[in-house]
Design a protein around this motif. Structure first.
Motif, PDB file in Angstrom:
ATOM      1  N   TRP A  95      -4.932   1.445   6.551  1.00 45.51           N
ATOM      2  CA  TRP A  95      -4.979   1.469   5.086  1.00 45.51           C
ATOM      3  C   TRP A  95      -5.225   2.877   4.546  1.00 45.51           C
ATOM      4  N   PRO A  96      -4.752   3.165   3.326  1.00 44.04           N
ATOM      5  CA  PRO A  96      -5.180   4.392   2.656  1.00 44.04           C
ATOM      6  C   PRO A  96      -6.692   4.357   2.430  1.00 44.04           C
ATOM      7  N   ALA A 120       0.830  -1.206   0.000  1.00 38.18           N
ATOM      8  CA  ALA A 120       0.000   0.000   0.000  1.00 38.18           C
ATOM      9  C   ALA A 120       0.863   1.254   0.000  1.00 38.18           C
ATOM     10  N   CYS A 130     -10.998   0.560   5.093  1.00 43.42           N
ATOM     11  CA  CYS A 130     -10.837   0.684   3.653  1.00 43.42           C
ATOM     12  C   CYS A 130     -12.153   0.240   3.022  1.00 43.42           C
ATOM     13  N   ASP A 142      -8.477   5.191   0.003  1.00 43.20           N
ATOM     14  CA  ASP A 142      -8.939   4.822  -1.332  1.00 43.20           C
ATOM     15  C   ASP A 142      -8.577   3.387  -1.718  1.00 43.20           C
ATOM     16  N   LEU A 143      -8.168   2.581  -0.745  1.00 42.63           N
ATOM     17  CA  LEU A 143      -7.786   1.201  -1.042  1.00 42.63           C
ATOM     18  C   LEU A 143      -9.015   0.290  -1.029  1.00 42.63           C
ATOM     19  N   ARG A 178      -3.371  -0.046  -4.613  1.00 39.71           N
ATOM     20  CA  ARG A 178      -4.648   0.302  -3.994  1.00 39.71           C
ATOM     21  C   ARG A 178      -5.700  -0.790  -4.135  1.00 39.71           C
ATOM     22  N   GLN A 179      -5.254  -2.004  -4.418  1.00 37.57           N
ATOM     23  CA  GLN A 179      -6.166  -3.132  -4.542  1.00 37.57           C
ATOM     24  C   GLN A 179      -5.524  -4.355  -3.889  1.00 37.57           C
TER      25      GLN A 179
END
Length: 273
Positions: free
Chosen positions: A97-98, A74, A128, A100-101, A79-80
């Motif tokens: 987590w970010p 990450a 997330c 947008d993940l 992002r996946q």
């Protein structure tokens, strides 16, 4: 409440119990506040054998190892994330987590239904965008994954933890083939496997007998994970349990001590596409 399916799914309880125990330690390698509710809902496994207690040390180290690999992915911009055979995993809720993940958890329908109810009862909120995907890894799980919103054009961090040894060699190979087909350039893979010497340890025989009795037998092994994953297009590196334990300031577990287990190995692997 009880209702966790039998077979391989029950092994997820032992792993969650190990996370629960580690979370109670002042110097724990991670914190998992959802481990206890999941264990209590599933039904705690009492009377764990000596092999089971040794395995708990491995589960703790393994959890931290894969936590670090996923958070590194990450941090590198991926992002996946896809967790195959996610079991009672709670990384969507406990790792930083970010926003947008997107994280996808794939597992058997009955296990997914059980876990989703427990999480809902707890009011658990992921950190997330999380999606649970009900699918069998021996069947067309890629279709279910893409239908859930997975984008094969985006780099992905894959985790295949604690399941490959339960799959027949041809099924494990098919999983890796499909992961490769779904992996955009820049994807990463983290996985665990064992060698045949580990399966044949005398100390493991009671545990193997119990697994077989619950329809959760170990069916495959790999002698050279780097070469094995290269055949599926991955450049892999292996981390040995003993080195991992030392790096985290923990004693080397007996099951990772070569003076105890000889040539037996549990492979912890990370790879780039």
């Amino acid at each position: 409440m009880t209702g966790l399916p039998s077979g391989v799914s029950r092994t997820a309880v032992l792993i969650a119990q190990a996370r629960e125990g580690e979370s109670a330690r002042p110097s724990g390698l991670f914190r998992d506040p959802l481990a206890r509710p999941l264990v209590e809902a599933a039904g705690r496994i009492d009377g764990v054998s000596e092999a089971g207690r040794r395995a708990a040390d491995h589960f703790v180290l393994r959890t931290r190892y894969f936590d670090d690999r996923l958070t590194e992915a990450a941090a590198a911009g991926i992002r996946q994330v896809v967790l195959l055979a996610a079991g009672l995993d709670t990384r969507a809720f406990r790792l930083d987590w970010p926003e947008d993940l997107a994280l996808f958890e794939v597992d058997l329908p009955d296990l997914v239904a059980f876990k989703e109810k427990v999480l809902a009862d707890q009011g658990a909120q992921p950190r997330c965008a999380r999606k649970a995907v009900a699918a069998d890894l021996r069947e067309d799980w890629p279709a279910a994954l893409t239908e859930a919103g997975f984008d094969p054009e985006r780099p992905t961090a894959w985790l295949i933890e604690g399941v490959l040894m339960y799959l027949a060699p041809e099924d494990g190979a098919r999983v890796l083939e499909r992961v490769g087909e779904l992996s955009a350039p820049g994807s990463r893979l983290s996985a665990e496997h064992v060698n045949e010497a580990y399966l044949r340890q005398p100390a493991m025989k009671p545990a193997m007998n119990r697994l077989q009795a619950t329809q959760a037998a170990w069916l495959s092994s790999v002698e050279d994970p780097v070469d094995w994953l290269a055949g599926f297009g991955w450049r892999a590196e292996v981390t040995h349990q003993a080195d991992l334990a030392r790096s985290l300031g923990r004693p080397v577990p007996p099951m990772a001590d070569s003076s105890v287990v000889g040539a037996a190995r549990i492979w912890l692997v990370t790879a780039l596409s």
